[in-house]
Motif scaffolding. Structure first.
Motif, short mmCIF file in Angstrom:
data_model
loop_
_atom_site.label_atom_id
_atom_site.label_comp_id
_atom_site.label_asym_id
_atom_site.label_seq_id
_atom_site.Cartn_x
_atom_site.Cartn_y
_atom_site.Cartn_z
N TYR A 42 0.85 -1.21 0.00
CA TYR A 42 0.00 0.00 0.00
C TYR A 42 0.88 1.26 0.00
O TYR A 42 1.83 1.36 0.78
CB TYR A 42 -0.89 -0.03 1.25
CG TYR A 42 -1.67 1.23 1.51
CD1 TYR A 42 -2.71 1.62 0.67
CD2 TYR A 42 -1.38 2.02 2.63
CE1 TYR A 42 -3.44 2.77 0.93
CE2 TYR A 42 -2.11 3.18 2.90
CZ TYR A 42 -3.13 3.55 2.04
OH TYR A 42 -3.85 4.69 2.30
N PHE A 43 0.56 2.19 -0.90
CA PHE A 43 1.24 3.48 -0.87
C PHE A 43 0.40 4.47 -0.07
O PHE A 43 -0.70 4.82 -0.46
CB PHE A 43 1.48 4.03 -2.28
CG PHE A 43 2.24 5.34 -2.24
CD1 PHE A 43 3.56 5.36 -1.84
CD2 PHE A 43 1.61 6.53 -2.57
CE1 PHE A 43 4.26 6.56 -1.78
CE2 PHE A 43 2.30 7.74 -2.51
CZ PHE A 43 3.64 7.74 -2.11
N PRO A 44 0.92 4.96 1.08
CA PRO A 44 0.11 5.75 2.02
C PRO A 44 0.05 7.23 1.67
O PRO A 44 0.45 8.09 2.46
CB PRO A 44 0.85 5.52 3.33
CG PRO A 44 2.28 5.39 2.93
CD PRO A 44 2.27 4.67 1.60
N GLU A 45 -0.49 7.54 0.50
CA GLU A 45 -0.47 8.93 0.02
C GLU A 45 -1.24 9.88 0.93
O GLU A 45 -0.73 10.95 1.32
CB GLU A 45 -1.03 9.00 -1.40
CG GLU A 45 -0.89 10.37 -2.03
CD GLU A 45 -1.03 10.34 -3.54
OE1 GLU A 45 -0.95 11.42 -4.15
OE2 GLU A 45 -1.22 9.25 -4.11
N ALA A 46 -2.47 9.53 1.28
CA ALA A 46 -3.27 10.41 2.15
C ALA A 46 -2.61 10.58 3.51
O ALA A 46 -2.59 11.69 4.08
CB ALA A 46 -4.68 9.85 2.31
N GLU A 47 -2.03 9.50 4.03
CA GLU A 47 -1.37 9.56 5.35
C GLU A 47 -0.13 10.45 5.31
O GLU A 47 0.16 11.17 6.26
CB GLU A 47 -1.00 8.14 5.80
CG GLU A 47 -2.19 7.25 6.12
CD GLU A 47 -2.75 6.52 4.91
OE1 GLU A 47 -3.53 5.57 5.11
OE2 GLU A 47 -2.43 6.90 3.76
#
Length: 290
Positions: A145-150
């Motif tokens: 998972y790429f945690p862009e929003a985080e």
């Protein structure tokens, strides 16, 4: 704070406090600044609301990444995202990028690779060998998972923070009045085979555990509340005997064998600030008349 409102850290982290933030926050007192000598993935920082934060960790790669996000998160997120592909999610590619990380002296490159290694490495571990080289094996996940929003949320909230990479002793000793300190040290091992001390090149032994408790008592005497998390053991109860202790059962987050991921007892040692400090704050000095 409801579960729906909680914010996840963008890093996978051994001993992360996402599931315990409500319990921890219930012991933290109002203050102008929350000080975290062992910030880790930052779940407590992300799920509390203090005007300012002082966030420290002995892991230089972690703090460099946080400082980078604070300054230039847009370019970082774009570059980090480019490493989350089917081609890079293979063992040979992982080992090559891990070697690139270990050979690199460029702070920006190391930060981009640090996030990649964290999400593609085994169990989200962060571990270095005695030479200071990152040595976590490939995790073999279907699609990391790429945690862009985080990442965006962390970068936004980091505008309230000051990051440092120094000793926990220095951070606690220099804490000023009107701060509250939350300590999440490497935990006392539950067994001789469960020790997890290679998080940074330096270990954290039983002498450090006892010294941390001693520093908490001294901070308490200076009028600062300190909360420490650890495993609930006979030994931790002994070193934290000057604190008010709270215990609860929690799920184990990291274990060699999935079948052994049961409940363990978590201990919160709360050193409530003394309303009349035993020693006057350093900054308060008598003024001469005239």
């Amino acid at each position: 704070m409801s579960a729906a409102q909680k914010s996840r850290a963008f890093l996978k982290w051994a001993g992360g406090k996402y599931n315990l933030v409500n319990a921890i926050a219930s012991h933290l007192t109002p203050a102008s600044t929350l000080v975290e000598p062992f910030v880790g993935a930052g779940s407590v920082f992300l799920n509390t609301d203090y005007p300012q934060y002082q966030l420290n960790d002995i892991n230089a790669d972690l703090i460099a990444l946080y400082q980078l996000l604070q300054r230039r998160h847009q370019s970082f997120i774009a570059d980090a995202k480019s490493l989350f592909t089917a081609q890079t999610n293979q063992r040979d590619a992982y080992l090559s990028l891990r070697q690139q990380f270990n050979l690199s002296t460029d702070s920006y490159e190391r930060s981009v690779l640090f996030l990649y290694l964290n999400r593609h490495g085994y169990n989200g571990l962060c571990r270095y060998n005695l030479s200071g080289k990152f040595n976590v094996p490939f995790g073999s996940y279907k699609k990391p998972y790429f945690p862009e929003a985080e990442l965006h949320y962390f970068a936004e909230k980091a505008q309230r923070a000051r990051f440092s990479c120094t000793s926990y002793q220095q951070v606690i000793q220099q804490a000023q009045a009107d701060t509250v300190i939350y300590c999440d040290p490497p935990y006392v091992p539950l067994s001789k085979t469960a020790s997890f001390t290679s998080y940074a090149s330096q270990g954290f032994d039983l002498d450090d555990q006892a010294q941390l408790a001693n520093l908490a008592e001294k901070a308490q005497q200076r009028g600062i509340t300190v909360v420490i998390s650890n495993h609930d053991t006979t030994w931790t109860r002994k070193i934290y005997q000057q604190a008010v202790l709270h215990s609860l059962q929690v799920g184990r987050s990291i274990s060699q064998k999935g079948a052994t991921r049961g409940k363990v007892a978590e201990l919160f040692a709360v050193y409530q600030a003394m309303t009349t400090p035993m020693t006057p704050p350093v900054a308060v000095l008598p003024q001469k008349a005239g």
